[in-house]
Write a protein that holds these residues in place. Structure first.
Motif, PDB file in Angstrom:
ATOM      1  N   SER A  40       0.749  -1.377   0.090  1.00  0.00           N
ATOM      2  CA  SER A  40      -0.052  -0.052   0.011  1.00  0.00           C
ATOM      3  C   SER A  40       0.821   1.366  -0.207  1.00  0.00           C
ATOM      4  O   SER A  40       0.435   2.278  -0.438  1.00  0.00           O
ATOM      5  N   GLU A  55      -2.838  -3.276  -4.417  1.00  0.00           N
ATOM      6  CA  GLU A  55      -2.986  -3.081  -2.823  1.00  0.00           C
ATOM      7  C   GLU A  55      -4.053  -3.941  -2.108  1.00  0.00           C
ATOM      8  O   GLU A  55      -3.751  -3.808  -0.733  1.00  0.00           O
ATOM      9  N   ASN A  99      -8.140  -6.289   3.471  1.00  0.00           N
ATOM     10  CA  ASN A  99      -6.908  -5.686   4.390  1.00  0.00           C
ATOM     11  C   ASN A  99      -7.282  -5.454   5.776  1.00  0.00           C
ATOM     12  O   ASN A  99      -6.424  -5.600   6.503  1.00  0.00           O
TER      13      ASN A  99
END
Length: 104
Positions: A40, A55, A99
């Motif tokens: 990221s 990402e 994430n």
């Protein structure tokens, strides 16, 4: 998420995508939190993931042995795009970004 509990370590095979979900990237790591941060923040500015803004975690598997993880990473990398999407959708039907599962 698929988990193979043999072994005493944690290794992850993961698939990332970009915001528009047009690119798929498969990798392996022993620290998914740290690796997602590296992707990221584009720590390697010349990498494939930095170039294509990849990402967002959409799939991962956990292993106890690095040999298993590397073998599985190679297997997934050989999949066609459609087969990768089938695999991802088997546990993440909407291709949600995961994430947050690895944030502290």
């Amino acid at each position: 998420m698929i988990e193979f509990s043999e072994g005493i370590y944690k290794f992850y095979v993961y698939i990332l995508t970009n915001k528009r979900k047009t690119v798929l990237y498969t990798g392996v790591t022993n620290n998914l939190h740290q690796r997602l941060h590296q992707h990221s923040t584009k720590q390697n500015g010349n990498s494939f993931t930095a170039k294509y803004n990849v990402e967002f975690l959409i799939y991962y598997e956990k292993f106890g042995w690095i040999q298993q993880a590397i073998e599985r990473e190679k297997e997934i990398k050989d999949f066609s795009r459609n087969k990768k999407l089938e695999l991802i959708r088997s546990v993440n039907p909407n291709l949600d970004f995961w994430n947050y599962l690895f944030e502290f």
